[in-house]
Design an enzyme around this catalytic site. Structure first.
Site, PDB file in Angstrom:
ATOM      1  N   CYS A   1       2.656  -5.052   4.844  1.00 35.50           N
ATOM      2  CA  CYS A   1       1.709  -5.011   3.723  1.00 35.50           C
ATOM      3  C   CYS A   1       0.297  -5.127   4.297  1.00 35.50           C
ATOM      4  O   CYS A   1       0.087  -4.786   5.468  1.00 35.50           O
ATOM      5  CB  CYS A   1       2.021  -6.068   2.668  1.00 35.50           C
ATOM      6  SG  CYS A   1       1.931  -7.774   3.246  1.00 35.50           S
TER       7      CYS A   1
ATOM      8  N   ASN B   1      -0.095  -9.661   5.019  1.00 38.77           N
ATOM      9  CA  ASN B   1       1.134 -10.314   5.524  1.00 38.77           C
ATOM     10  C   ASN B   1       1.260 -11.759   5.030  1.00 38.77           C
ATOM     11  O   ASN B   1       1.766 -12.621   5.757  1.00 38.77           O
ATOM     12  CB  ASN B   1       1.195 -10.241   7.064  1.00 38.77           C
ATOM     13  CG  ASN B   1       2.556 -10.610   7.653  1.00 38.77           C
ATOM     14  OD1 ASN B   1       2.617 -11.148   8.758  1.00 38.77           O
ATOM     15  ND2 ASN B   1       3.637 -10.350   6.970  1.00 38.77           N
TER      16      ASN B   1
ATOM     17  N   CYS C   1       1.691 -12.102   1.235  1.00 36.86           N
ATOM     18  CA  CYS C   1       2.272 -12.013  -0.119  1.00 36.86           C
ATOM     19  C   CYS C   1       3.546 -11.173  -0.120  1.00 36.86           C
ATOM     20  O   CYS C   1       4.654 -11.694  -0.162  1.00 36.86           O
ATOM     21  CB  CYS C   1       1.262 -11.464  -1.115  1.00 36.86           C
ATOM     22  SG  CYS C   1      -0.253 -12.442  -1.239  1.00 36.86           S
ATOM     23  N   ARG C   2       3.402  -9.850  -0.085  1.00 38.74           N
ATOM     24  CA  ARG C   2       4.554  -8.972  -0.294  1.00 38.74           C
ATOM     25  C   ARG C   2       5.511  -8.918   0.887  1.00 38.74           C
ATOM     26  O   ARG C   2       6.730  -9.102   0.706  1.00 38.74           O
ATOM     27  CB  ARG C   2       4.063  -7.546  -0.626  1.00 38.74           C
ATOM     28  CG  ARG C   2       3.350  -7.469  -1.955  1.00 38.74           C
ATOM     29  CD  ARG C   2       2.555  -6.189  -2.084  1.00 38.74           C
ATOM     30  NE  ARG C   2       1.383  -6.165  -1.217  1.00 38.74           N
ATOM     31  CZ  ARG C   2       0.526  -5.165  -1.123  1.00 38.74           C
ATOM     32  NH1 ARG C   2       0.727  -4.065  -1.809  1.00 38.74           N
ATOM     33  NH2 ARG C   2      -0.531  -5.242  -0.342  1.00 38.74           N
ATOM     34  N   SER C   3       4.994  -8.640   2.088  1.00 38.29           N
ATOM     35  CA  SER C   3       5.942  -8.395   3.200  1.00 38.29           C
ATOM     36  C   SER C   3       6.712  -9.645   3.649  1.00 38.29           C
ATOM     37  O   SER C   3       7.896  -9.525   3.972  1.00 38.29           O
ATOM     38  CB  SER C   3       5.258  -7.686   4.371  1.00 38.29           C
ATOM     39  OG  SER C   3       4.240  -8.459   4.921  1.00 38.29           O
TER      40      SER C   3
ATOM     41  N   ASP D   1      -0.028  -5.099  -5.347  1.00 37.58           N
ATOM     42  CA  ASP D   1      -0.624  -6.205  -4.592  1.00 37.58           C
ATOM     43  C   ASP D   1      -0.892  -7.367  -5.562  1.00 37.58           C
ATOM     44  O   ASP D   1      -1.710  -7.224  -6.473  1.00 37.58           O
ATOM     45  CB  ASP D   1      -1.931  -5.691  -3.964  1.00 37.58           C
ATOM     46  CG  ASP D   1      -2.671  -6.761  -3.202  1.00 37.58           C
ATOM     47  OD1 ASP D   1      -2.235  -7.925  -3.218  1.00 37.58           O
ATOM     48  OD2 ASP D   1      -3.697  -6.428  -2.583  1.00 37.58           O
TER      49      ASP D   1
HETATM   50  P1  4NP Z   1      -0.380  -8.803   0.874  1.00 37.82           P
HETATM   51  O1  4NP Z   1      -1.517  -9.293  -0.174  1.00 37.82           O
HETATM   52  O2  4NP Z   1      -0.911  -7.536   1.515  1.00 37.82           O
HETATM   53  O3  4NP Z   1       0.799  -8.539   0.015  1.00 37.82           O
HETATM   54  O4  4NP Z   1      -0.186  -9.932   1.865  1.00 37.82           O
HETATM   55  C1  4NP Z   1      -2.851  -9.487   0.200  1.00 37.82           C
HETATM   56  C2  4NP Z   1      -3.207 -10.618   0.892  1.00 37.82           C
HETATM   57  C3  4NP Z   1      -4.519 -10.825   1.218  1.00 37.82           C
HETATM   58  C4  4NP Z   1      -5.485  -9.919   0.847  1.00 37.82           C
HETATM   59  C5  4NP Z   1      -5.121  -8.779   0.139  1.00 37.82           C
HETATM   60  C6  4NP Z   1      -3.797  -8.559  -0.196  1.00 37.82           C
HETATM   61  N1  4NP Z   1      -6.844 -10.136   1.167  1.00 37.82           N
HETATM   62  O5  4NP Z   1      -7.687  -9.324   0.804  1.00 37.82           O
HETATM   63  O6  4NP Z   1      -7.164 -11.162   1.815  1.00 37.82           O
END
Ligand code: 4NP
Length: 166
Positions: A17, A20, A22-24, A135
């Protein structure tokens, strides 16, 4: 590269993702739990990473861990950024959306290695029309729960696919 260990083949799966956190990491843990339930942990190597370095070294987002706990899982992953080596090491790389898939191109040491990259939603057993695992970072705990439900279906589909992989 798939590793042949005397009698079985190790399948290497990487969830990707943006951050790294939240989703992955949630996809990684869901998939590991399902593989574990089948007693096939020794046949898989499972990890996750992000295309960005913002959160490298951090534990998963507290809401990711909360949703995991609600579902009897424990996410212990620490965030890391994708590297060129990941494209050589892993057999399947699962991007959470098209933007991430496009971002991954700049890390691929050979463009043919992008053939190993799939969109996670391609494995959605509900046959979703959306290509994104949304997201949830700027959202609420409900958004994380929705991501969990999507990933639960996608990891079911992915596991079926992996079990048929030669
Ligand atoms: P992820 O979510 O890609 O599912 O881990 C996010 C985590 C952090 C951010 C964006 C999306 N960020 O902008 O910090």
């Amino acid at each position: 590269m798939r590793l042949f260990c005397f009698f079985w083949i190790v399948k290497r799966i990487l969830f990707v993702c943006l951050g790294n956190i939240c989703r992955s990491p949630l996809a990684e843990e869901l998939f590991r739990e399902k593989v574990k339930r089948l007693g096939k942990l020794d046949e898989f190597e499972i990890d996750s990473c992000g295309t960005e370095s913002y959160h490298v070294g951090e534990m998963a987002d507290p809401r990711t861990r909360e949703v995991a706990t609600e579902n009897g899982m424990n996410v212990q992953h620490h965030a890391r950024q994708i590297s060129a080596h990941d494209f050589q090491k892993y057999d399947l790389l699962l991007a959470m959306d098209k933007l991430i898939l496009e971002e991954m191109r700049q890390f691929a040491p050979l463009h043919q290695l992008m053939d190993k990259v799939f969109l996670m939603r391609q494995f959605d057993t509900k046959g979703s029309t959306s290509q994104r695992v949304p997201d949830p970072y700027m959202g609420s705990i409900q958004d994380f729960r929705e991501v969990y439900r999507i990933l639960d279906r996608c990891t079911d589909g992915l596991l079926d696919y992996c079990l048929q992989m030669k």
